[in-house]
Scaffold this motif. Structure first.
Motif, PDB file in Angstrom:
ATOM      1  N   LYS A 146      -3.412   3.501  -7.102  1.00 44.73           N
ATOM      2  CA  LYS A 146      -2.310   4.464  -7.129  1.00 44.73           C
ATOM      3  C   LYS A 146      -0.967   3.763  -6.954  1.00 44.73           C
ATOM      4  O   LYS A 146       0.016   4.121  -7.595  1.00 44.73           O
ATOM      5  CB  LYS A 146      -2.498   5.533  -6.058  1.00 44.73           C
ATOM      6  CG  LYS A 146      -3.605   6.505  -6.370  1.00 44.73           C
ATOM      7  CD  LYS A 146      -3.781   7.501  -5.243  1.00 44.73           C
ATOM      8  CE  LYS A 146      -4.943   8.428  -5.497  1.00 44.73           C
ATOM      9  NZ  LYS A 146      -5.166   9.350  -4.373  1.00 44.73           N
ATOM     10  N   TRP A 147      -0.940   2.752  -6.072  1.00 42.40           N
ATOM     11  CA  TRP A 147       0.297   1.981  -5.901  1.00 42.40           C
ATOM     12  C   TRP A 147       0.666   1.307  -7.217  1.00 42.40           C
ATOM     13  O   TRP A 147       1.827   1.350  -7.645  1.00 42.40           O
ATOM     14  CB  TRP A 147       0.174   0.935  -4.791  1.00 42.40           C
ATOM     15  CG  TRP A 147       1.426   0.139  -4.671  1.00 42.40           C
ATOM     16  CD1 TRP A 147       2.507   0.442  -3.897  1.00 42.40           C
ATOM     17  CD2 TRP A 147       1.772  -1.046  -5.397  1.00 42.40           C
ATOM     18  NE1 TRP A 147       3.490  -0.496  -4.099  1.00 42.40           N
ATOM     19  CE2 TRP A 147       3.063  -1.417  -5.011  1.00 42.40           C
ATOM     20  CE3 TRP A 147       1.106  -1.831  -6.334  1.00 42.40           C
ATOM     21  CZ2 TRP A 147       3.708  -2.541  -5.528  1.00 42.40           C
ATOM     22  CZ3 TRP A 147       1.743  -2.950  -6.849  1.00 42.40           C
ATOM     23  CH2 TRP A 147       3.029  -3.291  -6.444  1.00 42.40           C
ATOM     24  N   LEU A 186       1.692  -0.417   1.301  1.00 42.96           N
ATOM     25  CA  LEU A 186       0.286   0.002   1.209  1.00 42.96           C
ATOM     26  C   LEU A 186      -0.356   0.056   2.593  1.00 42.96           C
ATOM     27  O   LEU A 186      -1.275   0.824   2.820  1.00 42.96           O
ATOM     28  CB  LEU A 186      -0.501  -0.985   0.346  1.00 42.96           C
ATOM     29  CG  LEU A 186      -0.498  -0.723  -1.142  1.00 42.96           C
ATOM     30  CD1 LEU A 186      -1.098  -1.903  -1.884  1.00 42.96           C
ATOM     31  CD2 LEU A 186      -1.247   0.542  -1.464  1.00 42.96           C
ATOM     32  N   ASN A 194     -10.715   0.518  -4.903  1.00 44.52           N
ATOM     33  CA  ASN A 194      -9.611   0.707  -3.962  1.00 44.52           C
ATOM     34  C   ASN A 194      -8.579   1.632  -4.592  1.00 44.52           C
ATOM     35  O   ASN A 194      -7.604   1.185  -5.188  1.00 44.52           O
ATOM     36  CB  ASN A 194      -8.991  -0.644  -3.594  1.00 44.52           C
ATOM     37  CG  ASN A 194      -7.997  -0.537  -2.460  1.00 44.52           C
ATOM     38  OD1 ASN A 194      -7.374   0.495  -2.261  1.00 44.52           O
ATOM     39  ND2 ASN A 194      -7.846  -1.613  -1.722  1.00 44.52           N
ATOM     40  N   ASP A 205      -6.286   3.511  -3.292  1.00 43.59           N
ATOM     41  CA  ASP A 205      -4.917   3.403  -2.787  1.00 43.59           C
ATOM     42  C   ASP A 205      -4.147   2.312  -3.528  1.00 43.59           C
ATOM     43  O   ASP A 205      -2.992   2.503  -3.902  1.00 43.59           O
ATOM     44  CB  ASP A 205      -4.899   3.129  -1.282  1.00 43.59           C
ATOM     45  CG  ASP A 205      -5.307   4.339  -0.466  1.00 43.59           C
ATOM     46  OD1 ASP A 205      -5.206   5.475  -0.973  1.00 43.59           O
ATOM     47  OD2 ASP A 205      -5.707   4.144   0.696  1.00 43.59           O
ATOM     48  N   LYS A 254      -0.324   1.214   6.166  1.00 44.87           N
ATOM     49  CA  LYS A 254       0.329   2.294   6.912  1.00 44.87           C
ATOM     50  C   LYS A 254       0.912   1.817   8.243  1.00 44.87           C
ATOM     51  O   LYS A 254       1.723   2.502   8.845  1.00 44.87           O
ATOM     52  CB  LYS A 254      -0.666   3.442   7.168  1.00 44.87           C
ATOM     53  CG  LYS A 254      -1.317   3.992   5.922  1.00 44.87           C
ATOM     54  CD  LYS A 254      -0.321   4.523   4.933  1.00 44.87           C
ATOM     55  CE  LYS A 254      -1.025   5.093   3.732  1.00 44.87           C
ATOM     56  NZ  LYS A 254      -0.454   4.769   2.483  1.00 44.87           N
TER      57      LYS A 254
END
Length: 109
Positions: free
Chosen positions: A95-96, A44, A90, A92, A46
Motif C-alpha cells: 500500500k505504501w 511505515l 506484506n 502495508d 508506526k
C-alpha cells in the motif's frame, strides 16, 4: 551502505549508534543519498513519529543541502517500484508503494 534502516543499526546500552550493518542483497556501493532516501518510507513503522522524520530530514538538509528532498522523492519512487511485489506477503508495504508512486507531489522535482 545503501539501505539504511532500523534493523541495520546497532546501539549500545546508552542508545548511541555503535555500528551500521548490511549483509542483504540490497547492499551496494553508490550514491550515499540513497540511505537518506529511507526517510521516504520510515512512516511505515508506526513507532516512528513524524517529528522524528522531520528531525532526520533537517540533518540530511544540513549535510547535503535543501535539494536532498528531490533525491528522497526520486529514490522513494524507485523503492515504490522495486518493492511493489510485496502484495503477497506484506500488504502495508504494498500500500505504501502504490500510494507513493501515485502521489503527484512525489513526481515534482
Amino acid at each position: 551502505h545503501c539501505d539504511y534502516y532500523l534493523n541495520n543499526v546497532l546501539v549500545n546500552k546508552n542508545l548511541e549508534i555503535s555500528a551500521v550493518l548490511d549483509f542483504s542483497v540490497h547492499a551496494s556501493v553508490g550514491d550515499k543519498r540513497i540511505d537518506v532516501a529511507s526517510l521516504a518510507y520510515l512512516n511505515l513503522d508506526k513507532n516512528i513519529r513524524p517529528e522524528y522524520i522531520e528531525y532526520l530530514l533537517n540533518i540530511a538538509k544540513s549535510k547535503y543541502g535543501d535539494d536532498v528532498e528531490k533525491f528522497i522523492k526520486i529514490y522513494g519512487i524507485y523503492y515504490g517500484f522495486y518493492y511493489a511485489d510485496t502484495h503477497e506477503f506484506n500488504m502495508d508495504s504494498y500500500k505504501w508503494c502504490i500510494g507513493y508512486i501515485n502521489n503527484d507531489k512525489n513526481w515534482i522535482f
